[in-house]
Scaffold this motif. Structure first.
Motif, mmCIF file in Angstrom:
data_model
loop_
_atom_site.group_PDB
_atom_site.id
_atom_site.type_symbol
_atom_site.label_atom_id
_atom_site.label_comp_id
_atom_site.label_asym_id
_atom_site.label_seq_id
_atom_site.Cartn_x
_atom_site.Cartn_y
_atom_site.Cartn_z
ATOM 1 N N LEU A 1 2.306 -96.959 -44.368
ATOM 2 C CA LEU A 1 3.130 -98.161 -44.236
ATOM 3 C C LEU A 1 4.610 -97.868 -44.371
ATOM 4 O O LEU A 1 5.435 -98.402 -43.644
ATOM 5 C CB LEU A 1 2.713 -99.195 -45.284
ATOM 6 N N ALA A 2 4.964 -97.015 -45.352
ATOM 7 C CA ALA A 2 6.383 -96.771 -45.600
ATOM 8 C C ALA A 2 7.028 -95.949 -44.488
ATOM 9 O O ALA A 2 8.219 -96.055 -44.243
ATOM 10 C CB ALA A 2 6.557 -96.047 -46.939
ATOM 11 N N GLN B 1 6.984 -98.944 -52.150
ATOM 12 C CA GLN B 1 6.980 -99.099 -50.698
ATOM 13 C C GLN B 1 7.309 -100.511 -50.259
ATOM 14 O O GLN B 1 8.052 -100.719 -49.302
ATOM 15 C CB GLN B 1 5.606 -98.723 -50.137
ATOM 16 N N GLN B 2 6.746 -101.485 -50.958
ATOM 17 C CA GLN B 2 6.706 -102.846 -50.429
ATOM 18 C C GLN B 2 7.705 -103.824 -51.028
ATOM 19 O O GLN B 2 8.067 -104.803 -50.380
ATOM 20 C CB GLN B 2 5.294 -103.416 -50.614
ATOM 21 N N THR C 1 7.040 -103.148 -43.993
ATOM 22 C CA THR C 1 7.017 -103.486 -45.415
ATOM 23 C C THR C 1 7.554 -104.893 -45.647
ATOM 24 O O THR C 1 8.365 -105.407 -44.873
ATOM 25 C CB THR C 1 7.848 -102.496 -46.250
#
Length: 378
Positions: A21-22, A68-69, A35
């Protein structure tokens, strides 16, 4: 579950693994960021409540997901009175210091939660050395010392404080907490005054649940007006938003609009959506206890596709409202990182299998995650 790719396709999104995801660039076709913090950058902070395992590094997967989020953090427990000030003559800043260091290391907006609450406050706070109830002046001194010490320690490091938590009844009147009974209604004003004195640059918040209720919302607005009339800045009202599948995003919108009209910003401070049956009127009172029954834990082996879709739509509707009112909403914080770590697994019925967040029990994004990302593109 088969519904996951079906729902993702409905939103025009792919389902990458968490570990990618990142790093994954936005799709040229959709230009949807990978993100949450990127999707809502410049609109509002997207935060998460962090627990002790994440603060100490014991939950490496959780830490990876948080970094990351999210671009804001709130401590689940480590700044509450019982942990940070366990005895009259002793403060314990061990975990609180680590929490603040984590936020600074990752350049996050750091929230302090909370300074004054009727729950998770030791009984000794309200008693003198002989075990008798404190006098008004003595309890005010004790509250002043606590706020001055805690806020002062993190001056310039914690950007936002939940100063007073849950001071209202459901009808909007003042809760008959020990604070109110001994000091009176003005304990709220005093707490805000002392927090401002300890760090004049910190953002000060009043935080409560069920702000979707018109009566409680009216009481919160009256409380904000009293604080302001005393010359004390209150910048934000925190709507905890412990929600259920039932209800409408219009309720949250009404709260945002009314608080804006009262001259304060709004933070969604403890967001989760309970998909399980309720017998306790959806209150978020941590003192609520309900006997364990099989019918209250219907999804022990997994969330059915139709309920997953309902959860996805509920989150999509809510974030459409938050995005619409991004000039008023300054933060949206989820109360927990993954379903596995949610407090709703054990409250008010212990041992349930709950699914209230955007990431499943393995830390993988759920269909609702992609619906939330999509909301920022509307």
């Amino acid at each position: 579950m088969r519904a996951r790719p079906l729902i993702a396709l409905a939103f025009g999104l792919a389902l990458p693994a968490l570990s990618t995801l990142a790093q994954a660039p936005a799709s040229p076709a959709t230009q949807v960021p990978a993100t949450l913090k990127d999707a809502f950058h410049g609109a509002f902070y997207v935060g998460v409540a962090v627990n002790s395992a994440q603060i100490t590094g014991a939950d490496a997967q959780g830490d990876e997901l948080i970094v990351q989020q999210f671009d804001s953090i709130t401590p689940e427990n480590v700044m509450k009175w019982a942990l940070i000030h366990p005895r009259p003559d002793a403060y314990d800043f061990t975990l609180a210091d680590k929490y603040v260091e984590f936020g600074q290391q990752h350049h996050m907006f750091i929230v302090g939660h909370n300074l004054c609450w009727h729950s998770q406050t030791p009984a000794w706070v309200f008693k003198d050395e002989k075990g008798n109830p404190m006098t008004r002046d003595a309890l005010l001194d004790r509250l002043h010392d606590h706020i001055k010490t805690v806020v002062g320690r993190y001056k310039g490091k914690v950007q936002s404080w939940d100063v007073v938590n849950e001071a209202l009844n459901e009808d909007g009147t003042m809760r008959q907490s020990p604070w109110e009974k001994i000091i009176g209604d003005d304990y709220v004003i005093k707490a805000f005054q002392w927090a401002h004195e300890a760090d004049p640059d910190a953002q000060l918040n009043y935080n409560d649940y069920n702000m979707e209720s018109a009566a409680k919302r009216k009481g919160a607005i009256e409380l904000v007006k009293k604080i302001k009339a005393a010359g004390v800045p209150v910048a934000v009202v925190g709507s905890q938003a412990h929600l259920h599948l039932s209800g409408s995003a219009a309720d949250e919108e009404a709260a945002i609009e009314e608080f804006s009209a009262a001259g304060v910003k709004v933070a969604i401070t403890e967001l989760d959506i309970d998909v399980l049956p309720s017998t306790w009127n959806h209150t978020a009172d941590v003192g609520a206890k309900v006997e364990e029954k099989p019918n209250l834990n219907p999804y022990a082996n997994g969330l059915p596709d139709d309920v997953q879709q309902q959860l996805t739509k509920r989150y999509a509707d809510l974030f459409a409202v938050f995005w619409k009112h991004r000039d008023v909403v300054n933060r949206v914080t989820f109360w927990g990182t993954t379903d596995k770590g949610s407090w709703l697994n054990n409250w008010p019925v212990r041992g349930r299998t709950s699914y209230p967040l955007l990431f499943d029990r393995d830390g993988k994004p759920k269909p609702a995650f992609y619906a939330v990302l999509k909301a920022a593109q509307q």
